[in-house]
Scaffold this motif. Sequence first.
Motif, PDB file in Angstrom:
ATOM      1  N   ALA B  86       1.186  -0.977 -16.035  1.00 19.76           N
ATOM      2  CA  ALA B  86       0.973  -0.536 -14.644  1.00 19.76           C
ATOM      3  C   ALA B  86       1.863   0.659 -14.328  1.00 19.76           C
ATOM      4  N   GLN B  87       1.247   1.708 -13.826  1.00 18.39           N
ATOM      5  CA  GLN B  87       1.998   2.904 -13.440  1.00 18.39           C
ATOM      6  C   GLN B  87       2.427   2.784 -11.987  1.00 18.39           C
ATOM      7  N   MET B  88       3.690   3.068 -11.753  1.00 17.49           N
ATOM      8  CA  MET B  88       4.130   3.097 -10.356  1.00 17.49           C
ATOM      9  C   MET B  88       3.756   4.437  -9.752  1.00 17.49           C
ATOM     10  N   GLU B  89       3.234   4.387  -8.558  1.00 20.37           N
ATOM     11  CA  GLU B  89       2.834   5.632  -7.910  1.00 20.37           C
ATOM     12  C   GLU B  89       4.016   6.245  -7.171  1.00 20.37           C
ATOM     13  N   PRO B  90       4.029   7.572  -7.083  1.00 19.79           N
ATOM     14  CA  PRO B  90       5.123   8.212  -6.359  1.00 19.79           C
ATOM     15  C   PRO B  90       5.019   7.929  -4.865  1.00 19.79           C
TER      16      PRO B  90
END
Lengths: 190, 233
Positions: B86-90
Motif C-alpha cells: 500500500a502506497q501512502m498518499e502525500p
Amino acid sequence: MSKMQASELDTGALNDCLSRIAAQADRGAFLQVFDHFGPRLKYFLLQKGCTDGEADDLVQDVMLTVWRKAKQYDPAKAAASTWIYTIARNRFIDAKRRERVMVDIDTCPEAEQVSEGTAEDEISQSELAQGVAAAMADLPAAQAEVIQMAFIDGKTHSEIAEELGVPLGTIKSRIRLAFARLRDVLESHR
Amino acid sequence: MNVAPPKTLETGPKHRLGDEWLVGLASGTLSEGEAVFARTCLSFVPGAAADLALAETLGAAVLERAPKAALRADARASLLAALETAQMEPPAEKQQTHGVQARQTGGVMPAVLQDYAGGDVDRMKWSYLGPGMKKVRLWQNGEGQTLWMLRAQPGVKIPEHTHEGTELTLVLKGSFHDAFGSYGPGDVEETNDSHTHDLIIDEGEECICLALTDRPLKFKGWIARAMQPFVGL
Ligand SMILES: [Zn+2]
Ligand SMILES: [Zn+2]
C-alpha cells in the motif's frame, strides 16, 4: 466516556494514532485503530446487508484507505472517528453503487465550505465529537432508535416508519428533534 | 461563523429541507436522485457544509457505540500483509470538495448539479412539456422516483394536480407561487398526496426548478389530463 470499555481508544488517543501513522508509518498505531474500529465496522456493514465475507473485505478496504490517506487527515476539520466513519460510509455506498456519481470517496469530510467556513471557528473537532457522543447517549429512546436505524441499519426514513409502524412524519420529526440537540452541542462549542 | 454571518451575507433561503435530509446524506441512505437533490438544495444554504459535518459526527458517534462483530481469524495478518504494497498518499495540497459545495456563481445550476448533469441549463436537452414549459429528466430509478428539471416562461400556469407521493421542488432561477406560498431561488416546496395545487410562474423572468417526484403527477380536468402524455415524468 462512560459507555466505552476500558480498552477503548478515546478521541485524543485516536488522533494520536493517526498522526503516528502519518508521520512514521507506525504499524502498532495502525493496529490499535484497526482493533478499535474493525469489529464495529464489520457490525455496521453486516447490518446494512453485506455478507460476512463482503463485510470482512470492506473492513480491510476501509482500513487500507485509512493507511493510505493518513497524511491527508486534518484534525482541525474532523474528529478521527468522523473521518473514518465517512470513509467507511463512502466505501459502502461505492460498493453498492448507489450514489456512484455523487460520492467522492477520496476526500476527507468537511473540506471546502459553503459561503463561510468552520476555518474561523475556533472549535475543536474532537471536543465536538465528544459532545455529540454524549448527546447521542442522552437522547430519548425513541429518537435514539431512529438515529440508530438510519446510521447502523442503513434504513431509509420510509423503511424506518414501516418497520416501527409509525407515520413517516413522526420519524422525520424524531430525527429533527435529535438533530436540534446536536445543534445545541455545536453552539456550546463555539 | 454560521450563527452570526457578516451582515452582507444572505441568511439563505426561507423554505429549506428539514434536518432529516442531513441525516439521510450522512448515513448514505438516500437514493442517487435524492442525494443530488439534497446537495443542490444545500448549496444555497450558508453553513450547510458544517451542518453536514455535524451529521457525520453523529454517524461516527453511532458507530462508536455499535456492538463488535468478530472479524475473520486472519484479518490482522492479511491487513498487515496488504500494507506491504500500500502506497501512502502525500498530504492533499488542496482538499477536494466533499458533500456540499459552494453554489458558485456564473450559472443557473449550482456547481454540484452541473457536475452531475454535465453542464449548465443551456447544455441540457430540454423537451416540450406543455405550453411555455420544458423539461429534462436527469435520473430515474426502478420505483419511478424521478429527478428532473422544469423550465417555464414567465406567467405560465401549471394546472391543478395532485401527487401520489411526495414532490419536492427547488427553485434555481426565477420564482413561482401557489396556494402555499411564494418560492424564489434556493427555496424548496414540498407537496404530498394530501394537497392539490396549481402553480403560477411569476412575471418577469423564466423559472427553472429542480424537482424530485416519487410517482408521476396526476392532473385534474380534461385539458390537464390531455397534457399527461407529454409529461412523461
Ligand atoms: Zn417552507
Ligand atoms: Zn406539484
